[in-house]
Scaffold this active site. Structure first.
Site, short mmCIF file in Angstrom:
data_model
loop_
_atom_site.label_atom_id
_atom_site.label_comp_id
_atom_site.label_asym_id
_atom_site.label_seq_id
_atom_site.Cartn_x
_atom_site.Cartn_y
_atom_site.Cartn_z
N ASP A 35 0.88 -1.15 0.00
CA ASP A 35 0.00 0.00 0.00
C ASP A 35 0.93 1.22 0.00
O ASP A 35 2.09 1.11 0.36
CB ASP A 35 -0.84 -0.08 1.29
CG ASP A 35 -1.53 1.20 1.62
OD1 ASP A 35 -2.33 1.65 0.81
OD2 ASP A 35 -1.27 1.75 2.72
P1 ADP Z 1 -3.42 4.28 -0.20
O1 ADP Z 1 -3.98 3.10 -0.88
O2 ADP Z 1 -2.29 4.90 -0.98
O3 ADP Z 1 -3.03 4.02 1.21
P2 ADP Z 1 -6.04 5.28 0.45
O4 ADP Z 1 -6.76 4.14 -0.14
O5 ADP Z 1 -5.96 5.35 1.92
O6 ADP Z 1 -4.58 5.40 -0.18
O7 ADP Z 1 -6.70 6.63 -0.07
C1 ADP Z 1 -6.86 6.86 -1.45
C2 ADP Z 1 -7.22 8.28 -1.71
O8 ADP Z 1 -8.53 8.56 -1.24
C3 ADP Z 1 -6.32 9.26 -1.02
O9 ADP Z 1 -5.20 9.56 -1.80
C4 ADP Z 1 -7.23 10.46 -0.85
O10 ADP Z 1 -7.20 11.23 -2.03
C5 ADP Z 1 -8.61 9.87 -0.71
N1 ADP Z 1 -9.04 9.77 0.69
C6 ADP Z 1 -9.32 8.65 1.38
N2 ADP Z 1 -9.71 8.92 2.62
C7 ADP Z 1 -9.66 10.27 2.75
C8 ADP Z 1 -9.93 11.20 3.81
N3 ADP Z 1 -10.33 10.81 5.02
N4 ADP Z 1 -9.74 12.50 3.56
C9 ADP Z 1 -9.32 12.92 2.36
N5 ADP Z 1 -9.06 12.11 1.34
C10 ADP Z 1 -9.23 10.80 1.51
MG MG Z 2 -2.95 3.22 3.27
#
Ligand code: ADP
Ligand code: MG
Length: 614
Positions: free
Chosen positions: A324
């Site tokens: 991730d």
């Molecule tokens: P990763 O897979 O890289 O860990 P996430 O799945 O946690 O990323 O999040 C994907 C995208 O969704 C983030 O880059 C953000 O743009 C958006 N996002 C998710 N949760 C939030 C939140 N609580 N506030 C703002 N943006 C969010």
């Molecule tokens: Mg993550």
């Protein structure tokens, strides 16, 4: 001699230190008996005093073995005690009292040494249990009282001085201190804690003086959960041992047949007895469990919580590592670097509205936006109907307005992540956030590759540009962007080459953690989710420990295989030598136990694996 005690926990209870005195006392009877026999003192013409003393010795050491064999037969479980029991009985019946006594004593001494060695494999877990203090000082009706830790009530205030170990999970209400959290995270550098910080049971307050509100007690504390999980991990049977269990069922009948056959051919009862003694596959049964416990304990010492030995087996043969991005490859401590309001709005309004709906989110971005709001001294209105759409964003109502924060591909060129803030469906502005890759990320990926694992990928919910930037920075050529939790799951499930390890932070990737052969989670941020869903938890978020985890797993697997082969070889050789009349029963008992101790010691040695990568 392990037999029915192959289950380590039962084994531990059965043999207390008094057994050592008992066996040494009864072993001492043997030379005394020999003395009597040599001078020929007898009660009457047929019964020698020496023989009676020898029988007494057999009774003390041999009878428990025979009793266990009988219990096993009564429960219709053929195990390995039967072989030695028959040998002891045969010795006595053929009037070889001296041999019966010596063999019984050697078997018991061997067992005790094996017990001590295999027990040492569990040291890391014992240390964890022992660090929790027995008493604590609490404030009751304004007075300080010393109470037993088990009597602390939720919400009560604890007073902790420098040098003391904290006995609950809680929040600092007053004071500040440096805390040694190595018992939980394996990290020995002290962490500074101030009013409002969280502290954990089993960690040590190094200086200052703090008042802590008790929030989680005993088994509910992080340390309590870790101990429970490690204990249940110890019980879990690994694949290699299951195979051993199947073979073990065949051992007793096969060895018994060889002994009978040898007797029929050679008419030499001593040879048959020797075969029964050396044929017992004790080390074969114990090598796997001891190696697993040693490896799980070793991992725990470095702050890696492994929930079962089979996960280590799976990591040992993994062909792929998928990561991730946010909070895993990156530090998970993003900062707001830019606010771009649309005409009619200003920075403070955008951040204020965003902070209002982020209040309920565990995502690392939520913290960053809320901190920025505080820094700008924004009004943070109250929001309700909070809703978080995993991997995409959050929404909620402020008064009659609907606020949404969702992932956006705008302004991604710099490699920063941008989210769009909209009010009642109209864009009101953008917030750009930057989250640095961990300093060790690139080197860790390289080390994993050097260990022969070639399928390495980043699977992120973030937009293409920021994902590509991070991937390039750590030299990973396969990456997937805009992946919602369900999409991540599909990618994991479609991986077909072999075992896949998925490493995530537990935020928006619980399904992926579950679906992979082994899910590894960062435990420091979002501790609870990770602790529950993942198979392995890096309690200190140290990504750079992954190569160590792979090395440890491979070492464990290799030692188990070597041990099983060694036990088998020693047994087969000794049975052959026994049937050829090259071993006496006493020599057989010595060979057998030396072999067992060697194998068990080899397994226990896993706990000395260093965790530095080079
Ligand atoms: P990763 O897979 O890289 O860990 P996430 O799945 O946690 O990323 O999040 C994907 C995208 O969704 C983030 O880059 C953000 O743009 C958006 N996002 C998710 N949760 C939030 C939140 N609580 N506030 C703002 N943006 C969010
Ligand atoms: Mg993550």
């Amino acid at each position: 001699m392990i037999g029915r005690y192959a289950d380590l926990n039962i084994y531990e209870e059965i043999f207390k230190s008094t057994d050592f005195y008992k066996v040494f006392a009864s072993a001492l009877l043997i030379p005394i008996a020999m003395l009597f026999s040599s001078v020929g003192i007898s009660l009457n013409s047929s019964l020698m005093v020496g023989d009676i003393i020898l029988l007494l010795s057999v009774l003390i050491n041999g009878l428990p073995i025979i009793m266990n064999a009988l219990k096993g037969i009564a429960a219709k479980q053929i195990n390995v005690d039967e072989l030695v029991s028959i040998a002891i009985i045969a010795c006595v019946l053929s009037a070889n009292f001296l041999e019966a006594a010596i063999v019984s004593a050697i078997m018991v001494v061997g067992t005790l040494v094996e017990e001590a060695v295999s027990d040492s494999a569990r040291n890391a877990i014992k240390e964890l249990i022992e660090i929790t203090p027995k008493t604590a000082v609490v404030e009751r009706d304004g007075i300080e009282v010393k109470v037993k830790v088990s009597k602390i009530i939720l919400g009560e205030i604890l007073l902790i001085k420098a040098g003391e170990t904290i006995s609950v999970d809680g929040k600092i209400l007053h004071g500040s201190t440096s805390v040694d959290e190595s018992s939980i995270t394996g990290e020995s550098i002290p962490v500074f804690k101030d009013t409002g910080s969280r502290v954990y049971a089993g960690t040590q307050c190094l200086d200052g003086y703090i008042k802590v509100e008790a929030q989680r007690l005993g088994r509910d504390s992080t340390l309590g959960k870790i101990i429970t999980m490690i204990k249940s991990a110890e019980q879990s049977r690994i694949q290699a041992t299951r195979i051993v269990d199947i073979y073990a069922k065949w051992f007793t009948p096969v060895i018994l047949s060889v002994a009978i056959l040898t007797y029929l051919i050679t008419s030499d009862v001593t040879r048959a007895i020797t075969i029964l003694i050396v044929g017992c596959p004790c080390s074969f049964l114990l090598a796997g469990p001891v190696a697993t416990v040693a490896a799980i304990g070793r991992a725990a010492k470095s702050g890696i919580l492994v929930k079962g030995g089979h996960y280590l087996e799976s990591i040992a043969t993994a062909t792929g590592f998928f990561f991730d991005k946010t909070g895993t490859i990156t530090e998970g401590q993003p900062v707001v670097v830019d606010v771009i309001p649309h005409p009619g709005f200003n920075d403070k309004e955008i951040i204020g509205f965003a902070a209002a709906v982020e209040a309920g989110s565990l995502h690392p971005f939520a913290q960053a936006i809320i901190s920025k709001a505080k820094e700008l001294d924004c009004d943070i209105p109250n929001a309700d109907n909070l809703f978080s759409e995993a991997g995409k964003g959050v929404s909620g109502n402020v008064g009659s307005k609907k606020i949404q924060i969702i992932t956006s591909a705008r302004y991604g060129d710099s490699g920063n992540t941008t989210v769009c803030v909209s009010i009642d469906g109209d864009e009101a502005g953008y917030i750009s956030l930057r989250d640095k890759p961990r300093a060790t990320a690139r080197q860790t990926i390289q080390a994993i590759r050097n260990l022969g694992i070639s399928d390495i990928a980043i699977v992120s919910g973030d937009q293409e540009k920021p994902v590509k930037k991070v991937a390039d920075g750590i030299d990973v050529s396969t990456w997937y962007s805009c992946q919602k939790p369900g999409d991540k799951l599909n990618i994991i499930e479609s991986y077909s080459r072999g075992g896949l390890v998925y490493v995530g932070d537990g935020v928006n990737d619980a399904p992926a953690l579950k679906a992979s052969a082994t899910g590894v989670a960062m435990g420091f941020n979002g501790s609870d989710v990770a602790l529950e869903t993942a198979d392995v938890v890096l309690m200190n978020d140290r990504l750079d420990l992954l190569p160590f985890l792979i090395t440890l797993s491979r070492k464990m697997s290799k030692i188990i295989k070597t041990s099983i082969f060694l036990s088998f070889a020693i047994n087969a050789f000794a049975v052959a030598a026994g049937s050829a009349g090259l071993l006496t029963p006493i020599m057989g008992a010595v060979t057998h136990n030396m072999g067992s101790i060697l194998v068990v010691a080899l397994s226990a040695s896993i706990r000395f694996t260093p965790d530095s990568i080079s």
